[in-house]
Scaffold this motif. Sequence first.
Motif, PDB file in Angstrom:
ATOM      1  N   GLY A 290       0.807  -1.209   0.000  1.00 22.65           N
ATOM      2  CA  GLY A 290       0.000   0.000   0.000  1.00 22.65           C
ATOM      3  C   GLY A 290       0.839   1.257   0.000  1.00 22.65           C
ATOM      4  O   GLY A 290       0.624   2.170  -0.787  1.00 22.65           O
ATOM      5  N   GLY A 291       1.834   1.280   0.887  1.00 18.02           N
ATOM      6  CA  GLY A 291       2.694   2.452   0.989  1.00 18.02           C
ATOM      7  C   GLY A 291       3.436   2.717  -0.306  1.00 18.02           C
ATOM      8  O   GLY A 291       3.518   3.850  -0.782  1.00 18.02           O
ATOM      9  N   VAL A 292       3.941   1.656  -0.877  1.00 19.69           N
ATOM     10  CA  VAL A 292       4.727   1.791  -2.102  1.00 19.69           C
ATOM     11  C   VAL A 292       3.893   2.410  -3.210  1.00 19.69           C
ATOM     12  O   VAL A 292       4.367   3.214  -4.003  1.00 19.69           O
ATOM     13  N   PHE A 293       2.628   2.046  -3.227  1.00 21.90           N
ATOM     14  CA  PHE A 293       1.835   2.412  -4.399  1.00 21.90           C
ATOM     15  C   PHE A 293       0.952   3.636  -4.211  1.00 21.90           C
ATOM     16  O   PHE A 293       0.278   4.049  -5.128  1.00 21.90           O
ATOM     17  N   ASP A 294       0.974   4.190  -3.023  1.00 22.32           N
ATOM     18  CA  ASP A 294       0.079   5.308  -2.800  1.00 22.32           C
ATOM     19  C   ASP A 294       0.267   6.423  -3.812  1.00 22.32           C
ATOM     20  O   ASP A 294      -0.672   7.023  -4.297  1.00 22.32           O
ATOM     21  N   LYS A 295       1.527   6.649  -4.116  1.00 23.82           N
ATOM     22  CA  LYS A 295       1.793   7.759  -5.025  1.00 23.82           C
ATOM     23  C   LYS A 295       1.423   7.421  -6.468  1.00 23.82           C
ATOM     24  O   LYS A 295       1.462   8.260  -7.347  1.00 23.82           O
ATOM     25  N   LEU A 296       1.095   6.170  -6.670  1.00 19.31           N
ATOM     26  CA  LEU A 296       0.834   5.719  -8.019  1.00 19.31           C
ATOM     27  C   LEU A 296      -0.593   5.997  -8.473  1.00 19.31           C
ATOM     28  O   LEU A 296      -0.922   5.898  -9.638  1.00 19.31           O
ATOM     29  N   ARG A 297      -1.424   6.350  -7.553  1.00 17.84           N
ATOM     30  CA  ARG A 297      -2.833   6.556  -7.882  1.00 17.84           C
ATOM     31  C   ARG A 297      -2.984   7.518  -9.049  1.00 17.84           C
ATOM     32  O   ARG A 297      -2.357   8.555  -9.100  1.00 17.84           O
ATOM     33  N   GLY A 298      -3.858   7.157  -9.948  1.00 21.65           N
ATOM     34  CA  GLY A 298      -4.135   8.060 -11.046  1.00 21.65           C
ATOM     35  C   GLY A 298      -3.231   7.877 -12.240  1.00 21.65           C
ATOM     36  O   GLY A 298      -3.462   8.447 -13.287  1.00 21.65           O
ATOM     37  N   LYS A 299      -2.182   7.115 -12.070  1.00 20.90           N
ATOM     38  CA  LYS A 299      -1.300   6.893 -13.216  1.00 20.90           C
ATOM     39  C   LYS A 299      -1.898   5.849 -14.146  1.00 20.90           C
ATOM     40  O   LYS A 299      -2.739   5.044 -13.759  1.00 20.90           O
ATOM     41  N   GLY A 300      -1.403   5.822 -15.353  1.00 21.83           N
ATOM     42  CA  GLY A 300      -1.983   4.948 -16.362  1.00 21.83           C
ATOM     43  C   GLY A 300      -1.499   3.519 -16.320  1.00 21.83           C
ATOM     44  O   GLY A 300      -2.284   2.584 -16.396  1.00 21.83           O
ATOM     45  N   ALA A 301      -0.193   3.339 -16.222  1.00 18.81           N
ATOM     46  CA  ALA A 301       0.338   1.981 -16.288  1.00 18.81           C
ATOM     47  C   ALA A 301       1.369   1.776 -15.200  1.00 18.81           C
ATOM     48  O   ALA A 301       1.907   2.721 -14.632  1.00 18.81           O
ATOM     49  N   LEU A 302       1.645   0.520 -14.885  1.00 19.80           N
ATOM     50  CA  LEU A 302       2.638   0.195 -13.868  1.00 19.80           C
ATOM     51  C   LEU A 302       4.029   0.395 -14.451  1.00 19.80           C
ATOM     52  O   LEU A 302       4.385  -0.246 -15.438  1.00 19.80           O
ATOM     53  N   LYS A 303       4.794   1.311 -13.848  1.00 17.12           N
ATOM     54  CA  LYS A 303       6.143   1.573 -14.360  1.00 17.12           C
ATOM     55  C   LYS A 303       7.165   0.685 -13.694  1.00 17.12           C
ATOM     56  O   LYS A 303       6.966   0.207 -12.580  1.00 17.12           O
ATOM     57  N   GLU A 304       8.292   0.530 -14.363  1.00 12.22           N
ATOM     58  CA  GLU A 304       9.305  -0.382 -13.845  1.00 12.22           C
ATOM     59  C   GLU A 304       9.782   0.028 -12.458  1.00 12.22           C
ATOM     60  O   GLU A 304       9.930  -0.812 -11.571  1.00 12.22           O
ATOM     61  N   SER A 305       9.997   1.349 -12.271  1.00 12.60           N
ATOM     62  CA  SER A 305      10.517   1.787 -10.973  1.00 12.60           C
ATOM     63  C   SER A 305       9.526   1.503  -9.853  1.00 12.60           C
ATOM     64  O   SER A 305       9.894   1.108  -8.758  1.00 12.60           O
ATOM     65  N   ASP A 306       8.240   1.691 -10.151  1.00 12.13           N
ATOM     66  CA  ASP A 306       7.214   1.398  -9.135  1.00 12.13           C
ATOM     67  C   ASP A 306       7.200  -0.089  -8.816  1.00 12.13           C
ATOM     68  O   ASP A 306       7.143  -0.497  -7.657  1.00 12.13           O
ATOM     69  N   VAL A 307       7.232  -0.865  -9.895  1.00  8.91           N
ATOM     70  CA  VAL A 307       7.170  -2.312  -9.713  1.00  8.91           C
ATOM     71  C   VAL A 307       8.391  -2.806  -8.937  1.00  8.91           C
ATOM     72  O   VAL A 307       8.290  -3.671  -8.075  1.00  8.91           O
ATOM     73  N   ASP A 308       9.533  -2.214  -9.239  1.00 11.56           N
ATOM     74  CA  ASP A 308      10.760  -2.592  -8.536  1.00 11.56           C
ATOM     75  C   ASP A 308      10.588  -2.501  -7.032  1.00 11.56           C
ATOM     76  O   ASP A 308      10.944  -3.410  -6.293  1.00 11.56           O
ATOM     77  N   GLU A 309      10.027  -1.371  -6.627  1.00 14.68           N
ATOM     78  CA  GLU A 309       9.836  -1.162  -5.199  1.00 14.68           C
ATOM     79  C   GLU A 309       8.901  -2.217  -4.623  1.00 14.68           C
ATOM     80  O   GLU A 309       9.136  -2.764  -3.555  1.00 14.68           O
ATOM     81  N   ALA A 310       7.858  -2.487  -5.363  1.00 16.20           N
ATOM     82  CA  ALA A 310       6.890  -3.483  -4.909  1.00 16.20           C
ATOM     83  C   ALA A 310       7.552  -4.852  -4.796  1.00 16.20           C
ATOM     84  O   ALA A 310       7.288  -5.610  -3.875  1.00 16.20           O
ATOM     85  N   MET A 311       8.439  -5.145  -5.738  1.00 11.90           N
ATOM     86  CA  MET A 311       9.061  -6.466  -5.751  1.00 11.90           C
ATOM     87  C   MET A 311       9.934  -6.682  -4.517  1.00 11.90           C
ATOM     88  O   MET A 311      10.081  -7.793  -4.040  1.00 11.90           O
ATOM     89  N   ARG A 312      10.520  -5.576  -4.035  1.00  9.60           N
ATOM     90  CA  ARG A 312      11.311  -5.707  -2.813  1.00  9.60           C
ATOM     91  C   ARG A 312      10.425  -6.174  -1.659  1.00  9.60           C
ATOM     92  O   ARG A 312      10.794  -7.035  -0.865  1.00  9.60           O
ATOM     93  N   GLU A 313       9.237  -5.590  -1.601  1.00  9.03           N
ATOM     94  CA  GLU A 313       8.303  -5.982  -0.542  1.00  9.03           C
ATOM     95  C   GLU A 313       7.867  -7.440  -0.719  1.00  9.03           C
ATOM     96  O   GLU A 313       7.742  -8.188   0.233  1.00  9.03           O
ATOM     97  N   ILE A 314       7.625  -7.795  -1.964  1.00  9.21           N
ATOM     98  CA  ILE A 314       7.184  -9.166  -2.227  1.00  9.21           C
ATOM     99  C   ILE A 314       8.282 -10.146  -1.843  1.00  9.21           C
ATOM    100  O   ILE A 314       8.027 -11.205  -1.269  1.00  9.21           O
ATOM    101  N   ARG A 315       9.506  -9.752  -2.141  1.00  9.26           N
ATOM    102  CA  ARG A 315      10.639 -10.609  -1.808  1.00  9.26           C
ATOM    103  C   ARG A 315      10.671 -10.884  -0.297  1.00  9.26           C
ATOM    104  O   ARG A 315      10.761 -12.024   0.146  1.00  9.26           O
TER     105      ARG A 315
END
Lengths: 523, 394
Positions: A10-35
């Motif tokens: 949730g924290g990682v993606f809060d700033k992503l609201r309203g954007k069109g597509a998932l960007k690599e940098s955003d996903v990268d951050e998320a992947m760290r959490e998933i890891r």
Amino acid sequence: MFENLSNRLGGVFDKLRGKGALKESDVDEAMREIRVALLEADVALPVVKQFVANVKEEAVGQDVIKGVNPAQQVVKIVNDAMVEMLGGDNEDERALKFASAPCAYLMVGLQGSGKTTTTAKIAKFLTDKQRKKVLMASLDVYRPAAQLQLKQLGEQTGVETLEIIEGQNPVQIAMRAMEEGRKGGFDLVILDTAGRLSIDEELMQEVADVKAATHPVETLLIADAMTGQDAVVTAEKFNERVPVTGVVLTRVDGDSRGGAAMSMKAVTGCPIKLLGMGEKWDALEPFHPDRMASRILGMGDVVSLVEKAVDTVNREEAEKMAEKFKKGQFDFNDLLSQMKQITKMGGAGSIMKLLPGLGKMAKQIEEAGMDDSILKHQEALILSMTPEEREKPKLLNASRRKRIAAGAGMTVQDVNKLVKQLEQMQTVMKRMKKMGMGNMMGMMKNMMGEKDAELLAQSMDPDALAEDMVRAKNSDNPLGSNPFLQGGGGLGGMGGGMPPGMGLPGMGLRGGTKKDRKKGKKK
Amino acid sequence: MVFWRKKKNATEQEKQEQEDKVIHHPEEPEIEPPTEYEAELSEDQKHEIFEETEEEIIEELEETPVPEMTREIIEEDEELDVPEEKQGWFSRMTEGLSKSSNKITQGLTDLVTKKKLDQDLLDELEDLLITADLGPKTAAKIVEEFGKDRFGKDISEEEIRLALAESIANILTPVAKPQTFEKREDGKPFVTIVVGVNGVGKTTTIGKVAHDLQMTQKRPTMIAAADTFRAAAIEQLEVWAKRAGCPFVSKEIGSDAAAVAFEAYEKAKAEGTEVLFIDTAGRLHNKANLMAELEKIVRVLKKQDETLPHAVLLVLDATTGQNAFEQVRIFKEMMNVTGLIVTKLDGSAKGGVVVGLADEFGLPIHMIGVGEQIGDLRPFDAQDFANSLVGANS
């Protein structure tokens, strides 16, 4: 102690609201959490790395779906990938195989992984459910009383065991078992071996010899669901020496996240065939990749929620339904459809147990003696009403109530209770409108403890809830939201008590999971 | 559910949701300063643990009469190719542990011999610790501490090993406390309950410890089989009791575990037993009714003597991953666990989870199990364990 993955994201993606597509940098951050989440669930590191790389590739560039927050969308991608990896829909692969009688199953694994208990469970299952004639033989000449243990289990389950002859080595016992299998007309001989370490050359050779001598149709690796990083080493080594055909995960009834399932599947490529779910003989269950994925991710509700949003539903209708609820126009039809859902999903208690953080509540309800027979009675009452009465509860005068009670084989008092309950639910809905979200949250927190409330809040996306309602209304197999029907009265056992009719938010979300998910796939 | 559908308040609701989503990372407890636990040992024990030479140990082992040490039992030794009596404690422990540290050692060797400590290298170190089951949080913490003063500097492989071992040893030293089953001044038995989830090695551990007390230390020891549930559990423990030369108390399968404990205590008291072990059935910590059965054992014992039990030992399997935290937390909560025993460290599992456990719970780790043989039990030594974990030479 585990943080919900979507919470983390949730924290990682809060700033992503309203954007069109998932960007690599955003996903990268998320992947760290998933890891981190996967590592905490005991998935082995090499497997985590591979998995995260795959998921990342898939996630980057995907359009953000409206109405779903990106965190949840990524979680869905992760979940789907994990289900696929754990075996997906391939149920045939997970079925136990047989060959011309007598065929052999070889049970292998570390010490204390549950081989002997699992042997007895499988034998009992195949005897009772598939009418196989099974012989069990213990090749464990090392651990004190190991052979005796299997013998006693045979007596308890009514499955035949090979006579114990002192001084024979495991290969000799195996040969004798196969011979006995031939002579005695057995369909299947299950060979329970001693626990051994994968680095113990001598004993690994021994089990390889047994395998060579008996040509088992299934070689099952029995592994503890609580296993940590070592799962890959063990699975790899065993698979190297005695190619395994399947994995049985034991102690899945514990509270481990079961990451070992993923590690072992990844390393051996073998299907996970069965799960040991308890100490009883019938506590052996088929493996469901989707359930295991939810468990490893520590969620489930959110996944199904996103699933629904993706499937998408007539939003207009959903909103109409939501509007109706807001005004407190909740009639007996709505109540009935929700009761049906609860019953279908195995009753209120079992639903709550599935919800993250609500296990405690389920116990309280059990203790309060609230059982599902109440639901059946109330259902009968509603079914004794005319369609008109169901839509307009106000019509219910004394003589109508008498008729309804007689029709359902209940008393007028029961009818009164039901009507009162409906009124309470309507009142609460109206009150909710006035109170607003903030107050409600405070109340929930007081009631359930902060952590649980957070979890719940997480699963409460108003849009999806509305969709739930649409399902509940339209489908013949309604799987929607379920305000907990018994309201304040039924939950008397709970500290503080719930506001009347308030029920358990989120229940329907999770409840919809299984069937909805399947539906979604077919589409 | 329906009451949450507050469309008009959408923004407010969203805000609230976000607030609720804020991640609360639990604050990691600080590492306690290492304490000198040697001080708590008697001279003899100190000698035994820290100074004893191989010769002395061999002597000791050879003196020990082992009843019924038949061919079958010797065959049972899975671990050692050579007869174990010929080896000393330390070489055996290192051998056992080095098996578990082989992989991590290999990994470290793969890192270049002398290299600038950059983020990549730190990440690799973190990965290595994670594969040893230290868990992502503990691994990150140790690596962060490690990198603090060294970042950007050239560092050799050996330096990395030593520094990592030191960090880990710092965490483990405070919890490396042997359990001595001290003789009670009131002359009553020292009562120890052994608990744990299924298949961790409770029975085998009791057999080993009892053997050490009865045979090596010549202290009258008794074993009670309160695992009245699992098939052949009683017979299994009985074999161990015979090997250890201990009197054995049991009732038939299915009887009340608390009753076994009660009878055993009565008997132990009457016979002047110094140490009584109560073996319990393995149970998953999340099964409330089974945990309640354990509590009942304690309750019944406490009626005899408020100070009972004197020790509650939780046995952990080294292959267990992060679930060990929940096991310890719940067993500790319900049974007031006084110490841990880590088993199966002779396998490929590294048991690194104990580092995190030490950090979080601070429970003493008394012993480690390194094989199925009667002598395969070692006191837990923080430095040795840490060294073996990262493959450093002590």
